[in-house]
Design an enzyme around this catalytic site. Structure first.
Site, PDB file in Angstrom:
ATOM      1  N   LYS A 156      -2.865 -20.783  -3.232  1.00  0.00           N
ATOM      2  CA  LYS A 156      -2.478 -20.547  -1.841  1.00  0.00           C
ATOM      3  C   LYS A 156      -2.710 -19.079  -1.526  1.00  0.00           C
ATOM      4  CE  LYS A 156       1.552 -18.236  -2.714  1.00  0.00           C
ATOM      5  NZ  LYS A 156       1.466 -16.758  -2.642  1.00  0.00           N
ATOM      6  N   ASP A 205       8.087 -19.685  -5.232  1.00  0.00           N
ATOM      7  CA  ASP A 205       7.100 -20.327  -4.362  1.00  0.00           C
ATOM      8  C   ASP A 205       6.655 -21.699  -4.862  1.00  0.00           C
ATOM      9  OD1 ASP A 205       5.685 -19.412  -6.543  1.00  0.00           O
ATOM     10  OD2 ASP A 205       4.092 -18.455  -5.390  1.00  0.00           O
TER      11      ASP A 205
END
EC number: 2.7.1.148
Length: 269
Positions: A8, A132
């Site tokens: 990401k 995350d």
């Protein structure tokens, strides 16, 4: 079973303040990209994780894929497995590769052994592995806040844009990245900044880590400048570094611009 844990990028990253638990409150937009590792999960007589490709530093007990297995195994009678990880995503690069590997391990085990865990349950387990990690359960663009582990939907689509991702091979630990940070509220809420046309993001959508780390490692700023010179609509360092990406309107071949550096390019979804 084979799965492909993807990276990401952070579009904007504001360090807002330090928390009583020692972490920091942040705000950012997480956006998935198509650069992946590969992970195979197969039944085995003993629990093991074989890593090929990029070397993963640290003791075996620190391996996030094994931690993910053991976390689920505390609550479910899992058979032992061998995990085969082909590591392509750079380490300590701000791409969330280790977090993706851990979360995809959870999801693969859930599917392979029919644990029937919901997305919410998987996210709860993932949060125990890293701030995350839970992002990779749904794996779609989100605005994130608190430790980076709380999310809300964001109406942002870069579908069809071309992205070039360049890693200069500089490993930056989280502790090193935060050492140069003075936490503060951003001048403008990131969600408001992202409403503007992408060409205007360069003025208001900021990664707070980028300035101090670019001063310490000039290669970061040099890559960003080269991406803009090549026509990027927006370019930024991602996460706590050192990877830099550029977003383009159309397919762009910059392989000769970053010879000797690890890079990836593809279409955003």
């Amino acid at each position: 079973m084979v799965v492909f844990p993807n990276a990401k990028i952070n579009i904007g990253l504001n360090i807002i303040g330090k928390r009583p638990d020692g972490f920091h409150n942040i705000s950012s937009c997480f956006y998935p990209i198509g650069w992946t590792d590969a992970l195979e999960v197969v039944p085995a007589e003993e629990l093991v994780c074989h890593v090929a490709g990029i070397d993963v530093p640290g003791a075996e007990g620190d391996n996030l894929c094994l931690k993910a297995y053991r976390l689920l195994a505390k609550d479910y009678p899992l058979p032992t497995v061998a995990l085969h990880l082909l590591k392509a995503l750079p380490i300590g690069a701000g791409l969330g590769g280790g977090s993706a590997d851990a979360t995809f391990t959870l999801m693969a085990l859930n599917q392979q052994f029919d644990l029937k865990l919901s997305e919410a349950q998987l996210a709860d387990y993932a949060r125990q592995l890293g701030s995350d990690c839970a992002f990779f359960v749904k794996n779609e663009p989100v605005y994130c806040y608190q430790k980076g582990d709380q999310f809300e939907p964001i109406a942002l689509s870069l579908a069809g844009k071309w992205i070039v991702v360049v890693n200069p091979g500089i490993h930056i630990s989280t502790a090193e990245a935060y050492a140069g940070i003075i936490a503060k509220e951003p001048a403008q809420d990131l969600r408001q900044s992202l409403i503007a046309p992408i060409e205007e993001w360069r003025y208001n959508v900021v990664n707070d880590f980028e300035g101090p780390l670019s001063a310490k490692y000039p290669a970061i700023g040099q890559i960003k400048n080269r991406l803009y010179e090549s026509g990027a609509l927006y370019a930024s360092m991602t996460g706590s570094g050192s990877t830099v990406y550029g977003i383009f309107d159309q397919e762009t071949d910059l392989m000769n611009s970053f010879v000797g550096l690890k890079q990836w390019h593809g279409v955003l979804k």
